[in-house]
Each structure stands twice: as C-alpha cells, then as structure tokens.
Design a protein around this motif. Structure first.
Motif, short mmCIF file in Angstrom:
data_model
loop_
_atom_site.label_atom_id
_atom_site.label_comp_id
_atom_site.label_asym_id
_atom_site.label_seq_id
_atom_site.Cartn_x
_atom_site.Cartn_y
_atom_site.Cartn_z
N ASP A 97 -8.89 -9.20 -31.03
CA ASP A 97 -8.81 -8.06 -30.11
C ASP A 97 -10.19 -7.62 -29.64
N ILE A 98 -11.16 -7.55 -30.56
CA ILE A 98 -12.50 -7.11 -30.14
C ILE A 98 -13.16 -8.17 -29.26
N ALA A 99 -12.88 -9.45 -29.53
CA ALA A 99 -13.42 -10.50 -28.66
C ALA A 99 -12.82 -10.38 -27.26
N ALA A 100 -11.49 -10.19 -27.18
CA ALA A 100 -10.84 -10.02 -25.88
C ALA A 100 -11.31 -8.74 -25.20
N HIS A 101 -11.51 -7.69 -25.98
CA HIS A 101 -11.98 -6.43 -25.43
C HIS A 101 -13.37 -6.58 -24.81
N GLN A 102 -14.23 -7.39 -25.44
CA GLN A 102 -15.55 -7.63 -24.87
C GLN A 102 -15.46 -8.33 -23.52
N LEU A 116 -8.13 -18.65 -13.75
CA LEU A 116 -9.46 -19.23 -13.65
C LEU A 116 -10.48 -18.47 -14.49
N PHE A 117 -10.26 -17.17 -14.63
CA PHE A 117 -11.24 -16.31 -15.28
C PHE A 117 -11.29 -16.49 -16.79
N VAL A 118 -10.13 -16.50 -17.43
CA VAL A 118 -10.07 -16.48 -18.89
C VAL A 118 -10.72 -17.70 -19.54
N PRO A 119 -10.46 -18.94 -19.08
CA PRO A 119 -11.06 -20.11 -19.74
C PRO A 119 -12.59 -20.14 -19.70
N THR A 141 -3.45 -3.88 -25.10
CA THR A 141 -2.86 -3.43 -23.84
C THR A 141 -2.68 -1.91 -23.83
N THR A 142 -2.22 -1.35 -24.93
CA THR A 142 -2.06 0.10 -25.02
C THR A 142 -3.41 0.80 -24.93
N ALA A 194 -5.53 -17.16 -29.69
CA ALA A 194 -5.27 -15.79 -30.14
C ALA A 194 -5.95 -14.78 -29.22
N VAL A 195 -7.15 -15.09 -28.77
CA VAL A 195 -7.85 -14.20 -27.85
C VAL A 195 -7.13 -14.17 -26.51
N LYS A 196 -6.70 -15.31 -26.03
CA LYS A 196 -5.99 -15.38 -24.75
C LYS A 196 -4.70 -14.56 -24.78
N ASP A 197 -3.99 -14.61 -25.90
CA ASP A 197 -2.70 -13.92 -25.99
C ASP A 197 -2.84 -12.41 -25.82
#
Length: 445
Positions: A269-274, A338-341, A412-413, A348-351
């Motif tokens: 979550d923190i990686a995705a948040h970054q 295109l952005f996420v990869p 997401t919340t 897990a980060v992608k999800d």
C-alpha cells in the motif's frame, strides 16, 4: 488602500493570451519538479519494493521540509508583481534578493535539523525494519540539497513576479535532464543503489540554484538593485510569508497523515501510495501552472489599481482550471495501462494501485478550481485567509483519514478521503473569491 480600476477593459480573448503566455512555460517548469521524484521512483522502483517504499517515506519528509517554505516563491511572486504593476523595477528586484537571502538562512537551519533526526523521522511513518534503512539513507543525503532547493523557490518567485516564466522553464528542463542522467549513472552505473539516486538529485538541484543566481544577479545589476543582505528586508519577507507557512504546513500535514496511514496498511500500500502521490503531484503542478499565471497577473493588476481586470482574469482562470481538470482526469483513465508498469512489476502493488487511480482521475476538476483560486488569493497577498481555510481543511481531513483502517477499503478509501479534503478547500476558496475582500490595490498590501 482600495482604488477604482484605472485601465481599459480587457476582453476574454486577451486574458486567454495573457494567461497562456505565462502558464504554458510555467507548466513545463512546474511539471519538472514532480518529475524529479517520478524519475527517482521509476529508477529506484526496479531495485525492489522495499527500496521504493523507503523512497516513498523519505520523499514525503523531504518534500515537506522544502514545501513548507514554498512561500519563498509564492509570496515573492505577489510582492514583486505588485511593484512591477506600480512601475518600480528596482524595488521589485530588491524584494526578490531579500527572499533569496532568507532562503539560504532557512535552508541551512533545515539541514541542521534533518541530518541528526533522520532515523526518528522515518520511524514516525511506521516504516518496517526492511524499509527504514533505505528511507534513512535517501533522506540524509537528499537533505544536503535543501538550501539549493529553497534558493530555486525564491529565485523562481522573482522571475515570475517579473512576468518571466520562460527562464524557469529552461532551468527546470536542464535540471530534470541532469537528474535523470545522474540517477541512472549513479544507481546502476556506479552501483550506489538508492544512495546514488539521492546524490544525483542533490547535484542537479545545486546546478539549478547556480543557474538562477546568475540570472537574478544579472538583473539586479542592470537595475542597480543591491545584492547585499538587508536585515529589515529579510524580516519583512519572513513576516509576509508567515501566513502562507501556516497554510503550507497544514497542507503538508494532510499529505504526511495520508502517507502514515498508507504505511500502516502494508508495504504494498505504501509503495502504491508513493506512485499515486507522484502522479497527484504531477497533475497538481500542471493545474498550478494557471495559478502561477494568476499570481503574477493578479499582483500586477492590483499593483496598478485595476480591480476590474483582476476580477475578470480570476473568472477566466477558474474556467481554465475546470477544463484542464476534466482533460487531465480523462488522460489518467486512458493511460492507466501504460502508466503503472513504469513504476512496478509487483502484482500486489498493482492490485491496490489500479482502483485508487480512478479516484484520482475523478477528483481532477475539483483540483482545477482549488489550485486556480489558491493562486489568485496568493497573488492578491491574501495569506491570512488561506491559512485559516487550510486549518479548517486539516480539521476535516484528519479524522476521515485516521478512520480508514477502521472502516476498511484500503488505499482506495484513503484517496476518497483525499478527495473530501479537496472539496473542503474548494468551498472555502470560492466563498472568499466571491466576497471580493481580496481586491486590495497598491504597490504593497
């Protein structure tokens, strides 16, 4: 004091040309700033998820350490542009020099504070034992570039106030290119890992500060403005920036609370948040290009006593902000695959990242209004109101964010709570803009 309008009526098309002439170059310069973090994230992200998470925590702290002093740019833009409108270029540049000296003093103080406390600061975010060492390494090295970063802020404010957004664009593009090249070379070529990314950013920021100083000093000499530090002038800059400091501290508190909550949701979550924060910052700075134009134009109009022109350009910029927000939101949705990869290959980060991206996209029209009106009131020197409005926003956001782990929904919340924060800001800024109390004319407020 308040005066009647003294200039001829300007048409919407003329306002568009004036806004675009300043906003387009400002867009490039503003986008370059979050691109520093995005480039670092993309390069470090391929070292591994712990490194990216460590960068995320350290970058939030570093950005806070610098951004709390963004008044060095914003207050300087307003003060310089008012004097330009009043026809006193020498006083305008002298005002800017005071801001640069203040930047150097503040930068030295921040470095002295951050270096010994880096481990404690990282621990405040609840980073895991795996992530914390990377965060401390990145924070300590990058902190050495803080004085240069603050000089860049102050010098940028001087040039914006002089209605010059092209020079900051050129410097920013050069700085971004140098940062990207240095990061690749030091992280992978020299095998320095996350430390190489931090050193690359420090070197690039110092180069940008040197370039700005050459330009500002040349202008000061051309207009016979003193380059020496003036204690009274430095104190006046600090006093004028104090309300904006409160406003920015409140905003940074919002972002730090969000990062702290994300860190407690898990490493993914923190990686995705970054990644989301990097994108959000990029979009915010893109929208802020119109606000930067507004600061310079509003300050100049009010300095010349033209309240009608100030109100007209405010209305036009709000229209630009809404339209730009809609376009950016659609681009986020269209570019998700295109952005996420570019930033991670971790499933897990992608999800957790993909659904939160949609929330970011939906909030962009609101962001467009917020950033534009923020710029208008800054250009008018209405810092005290901005400080109070942001404190109200922080009071609403904090309990909403802290409840995220309780109510569920994960990242997401959390980003829905960020959208609530932007809605509160929009309401408070619109109330002030409609009141007309910000329309104070003269070379000084």
């Amino acid at each position: 004091m308040r005066q009647a309008s003294t200039t001829a009526r300007t048409t919407p098309r003329q306002h568009d040309r004036e806004i675009l002439a300043l906003a387009v170059p400002a867009f490039g310069a503003l986008v370059a700033e979050p691109l520093f973090v995005i480039a670092d994230s993309a390069i470090v992200g391929h070292l591994g998820t712990p490194q990216l998470a460590g960068l995320g925590v350290a970058a939030a702290l570093l950005t806070t350490a610098v951004s709390v002093f963004v008044f060095l740019a914003y207050a300087t833009t307003a003060a310089v542009s008012r004097r330009v409108g009043a026809g006193d270029l020498q006083a305008a540049i002298r005002q800017g020099m005071d801001g640069i000296w203040l930047a150097l003093l503040l930068g030295a103080a921040v470095v002295a504070l951050v270096l010994p406390t880096a481990p404690w600061l990282i621990s405040l975010f609840g980073a895991s034992d795996t992530v914390a060492p990377y965060g401390v390494t990145y924070l300590r090295i990058s902190a050495l570039g803080i004085p240069a970063m603050l000089v860049v802020l102050a010098a940028t404010g001087v040039l914006r106030g002089l209605q010059d957004t092209r020079t900051p664009l050129y410097v920013a593009v050069g700085g971004f290119a140098a940062n990207a090249a240095l990061n690749v070379g030091l992280v992978y070529g020299a095998d320095l890992g996350i430390a190489g990314s931090a050193w690359g950013t420090v070197i690039a920021q110092c180069g940008m500060a040197a370039a700005y100083l050459v330009v500002v000093v040349r202008g000061a000499r051309a207009h016979r403005a003193s380059l020496r530090p003036d204690a009274a002038g430095i104190r006046a800059c600090a006093h004028a920036g104090a309300p904006l400091l409160v406003r920015t501290l409140s905003l940074r508190a919002v972002l730090m609370i969000a990062t702290a909550v994300a860190a407690r949701l898990g490493d993914a979550d923190i990686a995705a948040h970054q990644i989301l924060l990097s994108l959000w910052s990029l979009l915010a700075f893109a929208l802020d290009a119109i606000a930067i134009a507004g600061q310079a134009i509003i300050g100049r109009y009010l300095g010349a006593g033209d309240t009608d022109g100030a109100k007209a350009v405010c209305r036009r910029m709000v229209q630009w902000g809404i339209g730009s927000g809609i376009v950016l939101g659609l681009l986020v949705v269209a570019c998700r695959p295109l952005f996420v990869p570019l930033f991670t290959s971790d499933p897990a980060v992608k999800d957790v990242l993909m659904p939160a991206l949609l929330v970011v996209a939906l909030s962009q029209p609101v962001s467009g209004i917020v950033f534009v009106l923020d710029g208008v009131l800054m250009g008018a020197g209405d810092g005290p109101y901005l400080a109070k409005a942001m404190l109200v926003t922080l009071a609403v956001f904090t309990p909403a964010a802290l409840l995220v782990p309780v109510v569920g929904g994960g990242l997401t919340t959390l980003w829905w709570a960020m959208t609530l924060m932007m809605l509160v800001r929009m309401v408070t800024l619109q109330l002030r803009a409609r009141s007309g109390r910000w329309l104070v004319t003269g070379a000084t407020r």
